[in-house]
Design an enzyme around this catalytic site. Sequence first.
Site, mmCIF file in Angstrom:
data_model
loop_
_atom_site.group_PDB
_atom_site.id
_atom_site.type_symbol
_atom_site.label_atom_id
_atom_site.label_comp_id
_atom_site.label_asym_id
_atom_site.label_seq_id
_atom_site.Cartn_x
_atom_site.Cartn_y
_atom_site.Cartn_z
ATOM 1 C CB SER A 168 -0.800 -0.116 1.288
ATOM 2 O OG SER A 168 -1.489 1.007 1.225
ATOM 3 C CG ASP A 183 -7.056 -2.433 1.555
ATOM 4 O OD1 ASP A 183 -6.227 -2.176 2.309
ATOM 5 O OD2 ASP A 183 -7.559 -1.460 0.667
ATOM 6 C CG ASP A 228 -5.372 2.915 -0.196
ATOM 7 O OD1 ASP A 228 -6.253 2.229 -0.524
ATOM 8 O OD2 ASP A 228 -4.443 2.576 0.654
HETATM 9 C C1 DX5 Z 1 -7.596 1.352 4.115
HETATM 10 C C2 DX5 Z 1 -6.346 1.459 2.871
HETATM 11 C C3 DX5 Z 1 -5.322 0.527 3.113
HETATM 12 C C4 DX5 Z 1 -4.437 0.574 4.006
HETATM 13 C C5 DX5 Z 1 -3.905 -0.745 4.565
HETATM 14 O O1 DX5 Z 1 -8.434 2.392 3.832
HETATM 15 O O2 DX5 Z 1 -7.309 1.084 1.843
HETATM 16 O O3 DX5 Z 1 -4.741 0.172 1.800
HETATM 17 O O4 DX5 Z 1 -3.322 1.342 3.809
HETATM 18 O O5 DX5 Z 1 -2.748 -0.606 5.535
HETATM 19 P P1 DX5 Z 1 -2.898 -1.132 7.037
HETATM 20 O O6 DX5 Z 1 -2.036 -2.471 6.983
HETATM 21 O O7 DX5 Z 1 -2.500 0.022 7.755
HETATM 22 O O8 DX5 Z 1 -4.409 -1.626 7.292
HETATM 23 ZN ZN ZN Z 2 -6.614 0.191 -0.300
#
Ligand code: DX5
Ligand code: ZN
Length: 221
Positions: A9, A177, A36
Amino acid sequence: MLTQRVAPSMMCADPAKLPETLAAFEECGVDLLHIDVMDGVFVPNYALGTDFCRALRRLSRIPLDLHLMIGRPEDKIGWFDPQPGEWVSVHAESTVHFERALAAVRARGAHPIAALNPATPLSVLDYVLDSVDGVLVMTVNPGYAGQKLIPATLHKIAECRRYLDERGRADCEIEVDGNVSFENAEKMRAAGANVYVAGSSSVFRDGDIPGNIRKLRRCVE
Ligand code: DX5
Ligand code: ZN
């Protein structure tokens, strides 16, 4: 048998170290770069946009995996210029023109992925199954990194796998996710996931990035 894929991510990456991070990803054979995109309306946060996507395409050959958390995605897919082979997730809850948005992704040669919030039932997929290559099962409410897994979503992954298989879509990928830690990834894999968005819970956790990627792969292979 679906390929097990790791998608770091990029929201969790240190912007000051982007070239080194991407070089490490290429060396480790990372499958996708998860981006994201947040508009401050569909989710209560802003993150990543079109310029960032352009920069990543210049700096790396790894395909982008765009996670659109934005209102009226069907009007904005072109802004991101999705490339053939890239993945684009559209949230079922973000538009009344869900199929139109997925078809717009397909028209560009990218893979359309149906993203579902934790509370959204699988039945929203009933009439769009022909238009998707995968389902993104959110295991936290979208908007922030660093949240805790919502336990019921583990059952949802298993139900999603069954739902797809029963409808002749064993080829349809399941991406997960939110709080994909090493421990949770094993459970998600057992439930039927095969694409892991790796943020602050795994790849960008303490320790070295290549070591964390290897560890995550060991958990899901
Ligand atoms: C949540 C995001 C994720 C997030 C996942 O809204 O879409 O991609 O960055 O990372 P972690 O491991 O921090 O949940
Ligand atoms: Zn995401």
